[in-house]
Design a protein around this motif. Sequence first.
Motif, mmCIF file in Angstrom:
data_model
loop_
_atom_site.group_PDB
_atom_site.id
_atom_site.type_symbol
_atom_site.label_atom_id
_atom_site.label_comp_id
_atom_site.label_asym_id
_atom_site.label_seq_id
_atom_site.Cartn_x
_atom_site.Cartn_y
_atom_site.Cartn_z
ATOM 1 N N ARG A 1 0.830 -1.199 0.000
ATOM 2 C CA ARG A 1 0.000 0.000 0.000
ATOM 3 C C ARG A 1 0.871 1.258 0.000
ATOM 4 N N GLN A 2 2.095 1.129 0.420
ATOM 5 C CA GLN A 2 3.001 2.274 0.464
ATOM 6 C C GLN A 2 3.688 2.523 -0.867
ATOM 7 N N SER A 3 3.933 1.453 -1.619
ATOM 8 C CA SER A 3 4.706 1.596 -2.847
ATOM 9 C C SER A 3 4.225 0.604 -3.896
ATOM 10 N N LYS A 4 3.988 1.093 -5.098
ATOM 11 C CA LYS A 4 3.538 0.235 -6.195
ATOM 12 C C LYS A 4 4.700 -0.462 -6.893
ATOM 13 N N VAL A 5 5.910 -0.070 -6.571
ATOM 14 C CA VAL A 5 7.109 -0.688 -7.161
ATOM 15 C C VAL A 5 8.031 -1.097 -6.027
ATOM 16 N N PRO A 6 8.967 -2.020 -6.271
ATOM 17 C CA PRO A 6 9.958 -2.351 -5.237
ATOM 18 C C PRO A 6 10.662 -1.087 -4.747
ATOM 19 N N LEU A 7 10.879 -1.008 -3.446
ATOM 20 C CA LEU A 7 11.468 0.203 -2.873
ATOM 21 C C LEU A 7 12.842 0.507 -3.450
ATOM 22 N N ALA A 8 13.583 -0.524 -3.813
ATOM 23 C CA ALA A 8 14.912 -0.299 -4.378
ATOM 24 C C ALA A 8 14.844 0.457 -5.693
ATOM 25 N N GLN A 9 13.736 0.330 -6.421
ATOM 26 C CA GLN A 9 13.608 1.032 -7.695
ATOM 27 C C GLN A 9 13.479 2.537 -7.518
ATOM 28 N N ARG A 10 13.059 2.951 -6.345
ATOM 29 C CA ARG A 10 12.920 4.392 -6.102
ATOM 30 C C ARG A 10 14.260 5.112 -6.192
ATOM 31 N N ALA A 11 15.339 4.395 -5.921
ATOM 32 C CA ALA A 11 16.660 5.020 -5.937
ATOM 33 C C ALA A 11 16.952 5.678 -7.283
ATOM 34 N N ALA A 12 16.505 5.050 -8.366
ATOM 35 C CA ALA A 12 16.792 5.578 -9.704
ATOM 36 C C ALA A 12 16.230 6.980 -9.889
ATOM 37 N N GLY A 13 15.098 7.268 -9.252
ATOM 38 C CA GLY A 13 14.512 8.595 -9.374
ATOM 39 C C GLY A 13 15.353 9.683 -8.740
ATOM 40 N N PHE A 14 16.231 9.300 -7.839
ATOM 41 C CA PHE A 14 17.137 10.257 -7.199
ATOM 42 C C PHE A 14 18.540 10.216 -7.811
ATOM 43 N N GLY A 15 18.746 9.294 -8.750
ATOM 44 C CA GLY A 15 20.058 9.174 -9.373
ATOM 45 C C GLY A 15 21.022 8.290 -8.610
ATOM 46 N N LEU A 16 20.494 7.396 -7.782
ATOM 47 C CA LEU A 16 21.322 6.486 -6.981
ATOM 48 C C LEU A 16 21.147 5.064 -7.485
ATOM 49 N N PRO A 17 22.163 4.231 -7.350
ATOM 50 C CA PRO A 17 21.958 2.803 -7.594
ATOM 51 C C PRO A 17 21.112 2.203 -6.488
ATOM 52 N N GLY A 18 20.207 1.317 -6.837
ATOM 53 C CA GLY A 18 19.367 0.642 -5.869
ATOM 54 C C GLY A 18 19.447 -0.852 -6.030
ATOM 55 N N VAL A 19 19.573 -1.560 -4.916
ATOM 56 C CA VAL A 19 19.719 -3.013 -4.933
ATOM 57 C C VAL A 19 18.745 -3.623 -3.959
ATOM 58 N N ARG A 20 18.074 -4.688 -4.377
ATOM 59 C CA ARG A 20 17.198 -5.443 -3.492
ATOM 60 C C ARG A 20 17.915 -6.728 -3.108
ATOM 61 N N VAL A 21 18.029 -6.984 -1.809
ATOM 62 C CA VAL A 21 18.743 -8.156 -1.316
ATOM 63 C C VAL A 21 17.821 -8.976 -0.422
ATOM 64 N N ASP A 22 18.044 -10.269 -0.405
ATOM 65 C CA ASP A 22 17.333 -11.151 0.515
ATOM 66 C C ASP A 22 17.845 -10.852 1.920
ATOM 67 N N GLY A 23 17.039 -10.161 2.700
ATOM 68 C CA GLY A 23 17.472 -9.748 4.028
ATOM 69 C C GLY A 23 17.547 -10.864 5.043
ATOM 70 N N ASN A 24 17.073 -12.058 4.689
ATOM 71 C CA ASN A 24 17.207 -13.210 5.578
ATOM 72 C C ASN A 24 18.420 -14.063 5.222
#
Length: 371
Positions: free
Chosen positions: A213-236
């Motif tokens: 409900r907070q984000s329609k895309v993976p949160l890591a993808q938001r980084a691109a909008g700021f010009g940063l690399p974004g990575v999604r990792v298995d946190g477990n």
Amino acid sequence: MASGSETVSVLDEHGSIRPTAAAEPYADLALAVPLEDRVAFLRDMVRTRAFDVAAANLQRQGHLALWVPSYGQEAAQVGSARAARTQDAIFPAYREHAVAMIRGLDPMAIIRFYRGMTHGGWDPAENGGFRLYTLVIGSQTLHATGYAMGIRLDGASGTGDPERDEAVVVYFGDGATAQGDTNEALVFAASYDTPQVFFIQNNHWAISVPVERQSKVPLAQRAAGFGLPGVRVDGNDVLASYAVTRRHLDAARAGEGPALIEALTYRIGAHTSSDDPTKYRSEDELARWTERDPILRLRRHLESEGVGADVFEGIDAEAAELAADVRQRTVELEEPPASLMFEHVYSEPHPLTTSQQEWLAQYEASFGGAS
């Protein structure tokens, strides 16, 4: 570089080494972790959970005003914390108990904080650069970015000397990504090319609001909008968490700018001791994530690598001893004098706190020593 929609994982849910395609830039770092360090990762995780459970019980028994559990998020915290260097500054939210202890903080400092006995709890300079817990959601992202701007402007990163170069890690949850402070911090980080890593622990719930409900895309993808690399990792997956954080912290120290990491994990317990998660999430969801327990995953991996039962028994005994020590020391805590609340509010004496302290002293004296 993995895109924000692909997940970096090295260990599968059964503890077997099966790097995903997205792990290709990081797998070498993960698999180069010596076996004794992997055992140390497990020790960190088991100790943290034992402390967490003990503190939750102490809160229920009336010894703490509040408790914020980290149960289930140990791999994300331990992997990322072990990836940092001693000179790095760490800005936590309020449930980074594993990170705190790895940086040298006595867990009783956390207990005193949640008991309401201190404004902040500890001196970061004496605890591995681990800053104070921040209960104002997302505000630590601005604090961290300002500090990282200072590192860059002071020339303390990008010198070519990895033993001296500094960086910043800031921890926050998925809910904080909706805060203005966090987005402003990302703007400044990108604009000033700060040496820092934004580390999101996406535990799927911002109290009772699901992440979808907070984000329609993976949160890591938001980084691109700021010009940063974004990575999604298995946190477990503690090895993946370590490798991804290590790679991007090394890049930040070298002057390559900030990055954002989204660690997919799950909050097994309540948001805080004031929360009832049964009101908003299903038992089936909880069961699915409980099966992905990060401690169990790493233990299975170590068993497959030949680590014996005696090692696990020793780790469990050490964790139980830590929990017992925390319980004992909490029960023995003495309430601090009321005057303590006026200390260290400002860096120097301030007329407002001075007048408030004088008023309180006069008010207490008006009772004439009556109990």
